[in-house]
Design an enzyme around this catalytic site. Structure first.
Site, PDB file in Angstrom:
ATOM      1  N   CYS A   1      -4.985  -3.300   6.802  1.00 49.49           N
ATOM      2  CA  CYS A   1      -5.172  -4.621   7.424  1.00 49.49           C
ATOM      3  C   CYS A   1      -4.467  -5.713   6.622  1.00 49.49           C
ATOM      4  O   CYS A   1      -3.832  -6.596   7.201  1.00 49.49           O
ATOM      5  CB  CYS A   1      -6.655  -5.005   7.478  1.00 49.49           C
ATOM      6  SG  CYS A   1      -7.773  -3.703   7.908  1.00 49.49           S
ATOM      7  N   ASP A   2      -4.584  -5.669   5.315  1.00 50.69           N
ATOM      8  CA  ASP A   2      -4.207  -6.836   4.501  1.00 50.69           C
ATOM      9  C   ASP A   2      -2.979  -6.644   3.623  1.00 50.69           C
ATOM     10  O   ASP A   2      -2.496  -7.611   3.024  1.00 50.69           O
ATOM     11  CB  ASP A   2      -5.397  -7.234   3.588  1.00 50.69           C
ATOM     12  CG  ASP A   2      -6.608  -7.661   4.409  1.00 50.69           C
ATOM     13  OD1 ASP A   2      -6.406  -8.170   5.520  1.00 50.69           O
ATOM     14  OD2 ASP A   2      -7.741  -7.491   3.923  1.00 50.69           O
TER      15      ASP A   2
ATOM     16  N   CYS B   1      -9.287  -3.088   2.799  1.00 47.82           N
ATOM     17  CA  CYS B   1      -8.444  -2.440   3.804  1.00 47.82           C
ATOM     18  C   CYS B   1      -6.969  -2.756   3.563  1.00 47.82           C
ATOM     19  O   CYS B   1      -6.509  -3.864   3.872  1.00 47.82           O
ATOM     20  CB  CYS B   1      -8.876  -2.905   5.203  1.00 47.82           C
ATOM     21  SG  CYS B   1      -7.873  -2.196   6.525  1.00 47.82           S
TER      22      CYS B   1
END
Ligand code: NAP
Length: 321
Positions: A136-137, A133
């Site tokens: 997200c990261d 992701c």
């Protein structure tokens, strides 16, 4: 055997949101958590894009979800569904390893899992350089060099997103033709931070002394050449696998296996709803799944109101079976 007004299958954000709404409607839902409480969220190192929380771990968020729904009377059960029967209409049968539920309504929020490369090092370095992701990261790779695996829309879209943070993004694709749409291709090819490694597969993900990713071992499938490429991160976008197999032949899915719902999150079976990544192959965010789960919960509440006269008292229904 237990009779319930609402059984929720899955403990991701959609499941917890459905539990919150139906619990606050006094329906005492049971949420069957599955093998991993919180699903994909619980494996997320840090979440910075869930409204109201600047930063917290996925596990912390899941714990907050759980205590919130239990506060309002939802029952979270640590068990996994083994079989469902939606063929005879409501009430539906939901079997777990340890119990059989008769449910007036069922909300399916069992999610999808990122497809795995299944190479050595992948599982070991999840959260320490391996990610599924970018949204997200990506932030954790500021000024770093990363590789992206895949050639579809997700790989290119996430690569473009990663260029906001990373110093360089190298897309490793097993063919020399991208599956992604032409517009994304054109944007990616114009981006100076993005480069491509064609006809190449990842054979292994290698870690350094600090316990995080340091390189990938690659193989050119045309020449057979095997070599190491240093990298700080490996982002894998080779598709998702919706967990819809258990509903095969009962709930209608699209060609990719995602459950088909309408805008009210109704499936093809009257009284069965689905929300989150089991039916959404586009957004895949904690916040969007939670919103969909809340909406599915409200749809189940409306369904129960509309069928109020036909519902059996909970105790009576169990005695009859
Ligand atoms: P996808 O379209 O299935 O693409 C997966 C990519 O991964 C393909 O390039 C495939 O290679 C590669 N791949 C699959 N298994 C592999 C393996 N074991 N090793 C190496 N490479 C592998 O998946 P997606 O990109 O996640 O997209 C899913 C759906 O969402 C699609 O319908 C897509 O259009 C849609 N989507 C749309 C948008 C958008 O419109 N903005 C954004 C994201 C996703 P091959 O090409 O060789 O098969």
């Amino acid at each position: 055997m237990q009779k319930k007004r609402v059984v929720i299958i899955g403990s991701g954000p959609a499941g917890f949101a459905a539990a919150l709404y139906t619990a606050r409607a006094q329906l005492k839902p049971v949420l069957i958590a599955g093998n991993a409480l919180g699903g994909q969220v619980s494996q997320t190192h840090e979440i910075e894009n869930y409204l109201g929380f600047e930063s917290l771990s996925g596990m912390e968020l899941v714990q907050k979800f759980q205590s919130h729904v239990e506060h309002f009377g939802a029952q979270v059960v640590y068990d996994a569904v083994t079989e469902v029967d939606f063929t005879k209409g409501s009430p539906f049968t939901v079997k777990t390893h340890g119990e059989t539920y008769l449910a007036d309504t069922v909300i399916v929020t069992i999610g999808a899992d990122p497809r795995k490369l299944k190479v050595p090092g992948e599982a070991e370095y999840i959260g320490r350089g391996v990610s599924y992701c970018g949204t997200c990261d990506g932030f954790f790779f500021r000024g770093k060099d990363v590789v992206v695996v895949g050639g579809g829309d997700s790989a290119l879209e996430e690569s473009l997103f990663l260029t906001r943070f990373a110093n360089s993004v190298n897309i490793i694709h097993r063919r020399d033709t991208l599956r992604a749409g032409v517009q994304l291709q054109s944007r990616a090819k114009k981006n100076e931070k993005i480069s491509f490694t064609w006809n190449t597969v990842v054979e292994e993900i290698l870690g350094g002394d600090d316990g995080s990713v340091r390189a990938v071992r690659l193989k050119n499938v045309q020449t057979g050449e095997v070599y190491e490429k240093p990298t700080d991160g490996v982002f894998i976008f080779i598709g998702h696998v919706p967990n819809s197999q258990i509903f095969a032949g009962q709930l209608a899915t699209n060609d990719n296996g995602y459950i088909i719902t309408d805008q009210r999150y109704r499936t093809n079976v009257d009284g069965v709803f689905a929300a989150g990544e089991i039916q959404d192959e586009i957004w895949r965010q904690v916040i969007t799944s939670a919103g969909q789960g809340a909406a599915a919960g409200m749809s189940a509440i409306h369904w129960l109101e509309e069928h109020e006269d036909e519902l059996q008292p909970l105790e009576e229904a169990v005695q009859e079976t």
